[in-house]
Enzyme design. Structure first.
Site, PDB file in Angstrom:
ATOM      1  N   MET A  68       0.888  -1.218  -0.040  1.00 53.26           N
ATOM      2  CA  MET A  68      -0.129  -0.147   0.003  1.00 53.26           C
ATOM      3  C   MET A  68       0.932   1.191  -0.115  1.00 53.26           C
ATOM      4  O   MET A  68       2.052   1.165  -0.236  1.00 53.26           O
ATOM      5  CB  MET A  68      -0.765  -0.157   1.184  1.00 53.26           C
ATOM      6  CG  MET A  68      -1.816  -1.239   1.315  1.00 53.26           C
ATOM      7  SD  MET A  68      -2.896  -1.384  -0.291  1.00 53.26           S
ATOM      8  CE  MET A  68      -3.264  -2.930  -0.042  1.00 53.26           C
ATOM      9  N   CYS A  69       0.367   2.395   0.715  1.00 56.29           N
ATOM     10  CA  CYS A  69       1.257   3.631   0.658  1.00 56.29           C
ATOM     11  C   CYS A  69       1.060   4.488   2.016  1.00 56.29           C
ATOM     12  O   CYS A  69       0.167   3.936   2.757  1.00 56.29           O
ATOM     13  CB  CYS A  69       0.495   4.398  -0.709  1.00 56.29           C
ATOM     14  SG  CYS A  69       0.473   3.647  -2.371  1.00 56.29           S
ATOM     15  N   ARG A  70       1.549   5.697   1.883  1.00 55.82           N
ATOM     16  CA  ARG A  70       1.175   6.443   2.969  1.00 55.82           C
ATOM     17  C   ARG A  70       1.201   8.135   2.528  1.00 55.82           C
ATOM     18  O   ARG A  70       1.604   8.331   1.439  1.00 55.82           O
ATOM     19  CB  ARG A  70       2.701   6.355   4.018  1.00 55.82           C
ATOM     20  CG  ARG A  70       2.782   5.259   4.531  1.00 55.82           C
ATOM     21  CD  ARG A  70       2.073   4.899   5.784  1.00 55.82           C
ATOM     22  NE  ARG A  70       0.903   4.271   5.466  1.00 55.82           N
ATOM     23  CZ  ARG A  70       0.022   3.693   6.397  1.00 55.82           C
ATOM     24  NH1 ARG A  70      -0.030   4.188   7.691  1.00 55.82           N
ATOM     25  NH2 ARG A  70      -1.305   3.118   5.937  1.00 55.82           N
ATOM     26  N   ASN A 116      -4.504   5.600  -0.860  1.00 58.82           N
ATOM     27  CA  ASN A 116      -3.760   4.597  -0.208  1.00 58.82           C
ATOM     28  C   ASN A 116      -4.796   3.233  -0.225  1.00 58.82           C
ATOM     29  O   ASN A 116      -5.827   3.251   0.438  1.00 58.82           O
ATOM     30  CB  ASN A 116      -3.246   4.860   1.195  1.00 58.82           C
ATOM     31  CG  ASN A 116      -2.846   3.674   2.080  1.00 58.82           C
ATOM     32  OD1 ASN A 116      -2.216   2.817   1.596  1.00 58.82           O
ATOM     33  ND2 ASN A 116      -2.981   3.692   3.311  1.00 58.82           N
TER      34      ASN A 116
END
Length: 279
Positions: A1-3, A112
């Site tokens: 995933m991401c931030r 995200n």
């Protein structure tokens, strides 16, 4: 995933957001505490607003922790509305056009999460994008398709309703393909004046999302903290995970909700997919 991080308030150097906090976004790119992955090294992006009619965007495939151009930019660009994103790919290529935030006119968008089994759903989702918008899709991510679906369903006029319709359409297409729990994500979007942040997943177990306690309260709690006293009471920060351990500084954005920030005021509303009509 991401931030990701969304900031609106007193104009600050981007460096103050990306590098200075104890658990800054650059720290999170190597040592995320709450993300699905510890490392988010598949690219970085920053969007910001100034006196020009459209936002500036910097995107790079370099990991945030050693991107020298990012550091240089962050030390010299000051803005009162900033989006920043570090990427951990869920399958799409590591390339500049796949880095967030995405831009269309005055709008910025970052995400995200993921659309499950996106490769199976991609054709149907892409064909639903307004033909006038479709040429503006530059990358291959589910996040960018979702952005253009939201634009198709009226992001300019009613962002919460447009995002709700776009997600409903994703879930509709997924149901047709037998894909369970297709939508997962926290989303931020802005027109340069207002900020919307969404936390929703089909399964009801969405990635983390936090907002800062109002600055006036923090100033009273921490009168000796000089960093806080440089910010206006209208300052708001929305983040995938807290930027530090200051007690009482962060509040979780509830599951299934939309956070709206305008003129320093914020409101948390319930959020869920809603019926859509193809345009």
């Amino acid at each position: 995933m991401c931030r990701w991080l969304a900031y609106t308030g007193t104009p600050v150097l981007i460096d103050e957001l990306l590098y200075k906090p104890a658990n800054s976004l650059v720290v999170q790119s190597l040592h995320s505490r709450l993300g699905a992955e510890t490392t988010n090294g598949d690219g970085v992006g920053v969007g910001w607003y100034d006196e020009l009619p459209t936002p500036g965007v910097f995107r790079s495939t370099e990991p945030a922790w050693h991107d020298r151009n990012l550091h240089e930019l962050a030390e010299h660009v000051r803005s009162g509305l900033v989006f920043a994103h570090i990427r951990a790919s869920s399958g799409s290529p590591v390339q500049q056009t796949n880095c967030h935030p995405f831009r269309y006119g005055r709008w910025l968008w970052m995400h995200n999460g993921l659309i499950s089994q996106f490769a199976e759903l991609k054709r149907d989702l892409a064909f639903a994008v307004d033909p006038e918008l479709y040429p503006h899709i530059q990358g291959s991510t589910d996040s960018e398709i979702l952005f253009h679906l939201a634009l198709t369903f009226g992001l300019h006029d009613d962002p919460p309703a447009a995002v709700a319709r776009a997600i409903a359409f994703v879930e509709h297409v997924a149901e047709q393909h037998g894909v369970p729990y297709p939508m997962q994500g926290t989303i931020a979007t802005t027109d340069g004046e207002r900020l919307w942040a969404f936390r929703y997943s089909t399964e009801g177990r969405t990635r983390s999302l936090y907002r800062n306690t109002d600055v006036a309260t923090l100033k009273l709690q921490y009168p000796d903290n000089p960093l806080l006293h440089g910010l206006s009471d209208a300052t708001r920060i929305v983040v995938s995970e807290p930027l530090g351990d200051l007690k009482g500084a962060w509040r979780e954005v509830p599951e299934g909700s939309c956070l709206v920030v305008e003129d320093g005021e914020e409101e948390v509303r319930p959020f869920a997919p809603m019926p859509f009509a193809m345009v």
